[in-house]
Scaffold this active site. Sequence first.
Site: not given
Ligand code: NAD
Ligand code: DAU
Length: 352
Positions: A133-135, A158, A162
């Site tokens: 992630t970019d975080e 989180y 990561k």
């Molecule tokens: P998600 O939470 O939707 O899915 C995570 C999956 O991992 C689920 O299917 C869960 O059951 C599985 N999992 C969790 N713990 C596990 C374990 N101990 N063993 C096996 N499986 C397990 O997450 P996502 O949003 O699809 O993110 C996927 C990956 O991409 C993550 O590594 C996250 O850090 C990264 N990522 C997410 C975003 C985003 O915006 N969602 C952006 C950048 C990177």
């Molecule tokens: O940048 C990549 C990341 O983006 C991934 O690594 C994470 O897995 C993914 O969850 C996401 O993280 P964020 O914290 O940016 O996403 P989230 O959707 O939780 O929140 C997006 C923005 O919205 C953040 O500034 C918090 C705000 N927010 C979020 C929720 C859930 C609100 O204002 N209200 C809300 O109820």
Amino acid sequence: MEAYNKRILITGGAGFIGSHVVRRFLKRYPDYLIINVDKLTYAGNLENLKDIEKAPNYCFEKGDIVDAPVVDEIFTKYQITDVIHLAAESHVDRSIEGPLDFVMTNVVGTVNLLEAAKKSWIDSAHVFHHVSTDEVYGSLGDEGLFNESTPYDPRSPYSASKASSDHFVMAYFHTYDLPIKMSNCSNNYGSHHFPEKLIPLMIHNIQHNKPLPVYGKGDNIRDWLWVEDHASAIDTIFHQGRVGESYNVGGLNEWTNIKLVRFLCQIMDEKLGREKGESEKLITFVTDRAGHDKRYAIDASKLENELNWRPSLKFEEGLVQTVDWYLQNQDWVTKVTSGSYKEYYKKMYDNR
Ligand code: NAD
Ligand code: DAU
């Protein structure tokens, strides 16, 4: 099994991004065997893969990557040649409530996979692609973009977990010559996104006339990318990226949260036949997230220039498509928002 050119272990394939990656690889690479290992936590859902579960080159194993013998067994059973590692605890708010699950899955789980790959692979004809992630780069001010040389500065449990996993992945490259590749992506959006995250949560609440909880002043900025474009970037990096390198993934698409929520309200007003401005009345500013990162923005020029990757979909179109998907998949939404989701929502948002 030897008939397949690669036997790829995809972890977390039942989650949001994982399900898109699994589907893409199954469709594009019938000569690969795809083994999806997922613990099926609250975020993992086999419904996400219903359309492909009978594909001849697909196997699902319910398993926890924290359990090292389970990981080793899967490597042996399928003679795994490559890994695309997505399994993680992924929600920042949950990490603030309970960091330990994040340490276990994101750090220990990743090291278990690295160890299994190190033990199984005797040469460099393999790829361990770590999806991150970019975080990990922390929080930006008004100017500048994250590039691959930006120092790591994680600020939530989180992102700390990561960042730690990223460091282990790079350590296995430098110390053991494990053929790793890594990608660090910005915020994804699209279908099958669990409604704890901003976009699907807002769509759900607008539909049900519930308050729209915007943290702080809504002026935090996120850089949004369509999930299919992230899947295409993973495909590109997995196949063409240089070993030992990380690639940033993003689409230069920055939005303040409040502007995004207002735009979603506009789309939903039209879709639901509401009067213009009706849904915006639901916006409620609530207590900010602790340690809330101000701004993320990705410089993806390395990926664009070296590997010729480009995002394909305009955000405005992608958001309309996403809203349509949620409105047309009410069974999916009902299933994931019943039971424990209700308790989660109450705990996080009541009295906020
Ligand atoms: P998600 O939470 O939707 O899915 C995570 C999956 O991992 C689920 O299917 C869960 O059951 C599985 N999992 C969790 N713990 C596990 C374990 N101990 N063993 C096996 N499986 C397990 O997450 P996502 O949003 O699809 O993110 C996927 C990956 O991409 C993550 O590594 C996250 O850090 C990264 N990522 C997410 C975003 C985003 O915006 N969602 C952006 C950048 C990177
Ligand atoms: O940048 C990549 C990341 O983006 C991934 O690594 C994470 O897995 C993914 O969850 C996401 O993280 P964020 O914290 O940016 O996403 P989230 O959707 O939780 O929140 C997006 C923005 O919205 C953040 O500034 C918090 C705000 N927010 C979020 C929720 C859930 C609100 O204002 N209200 C809300 O109820």
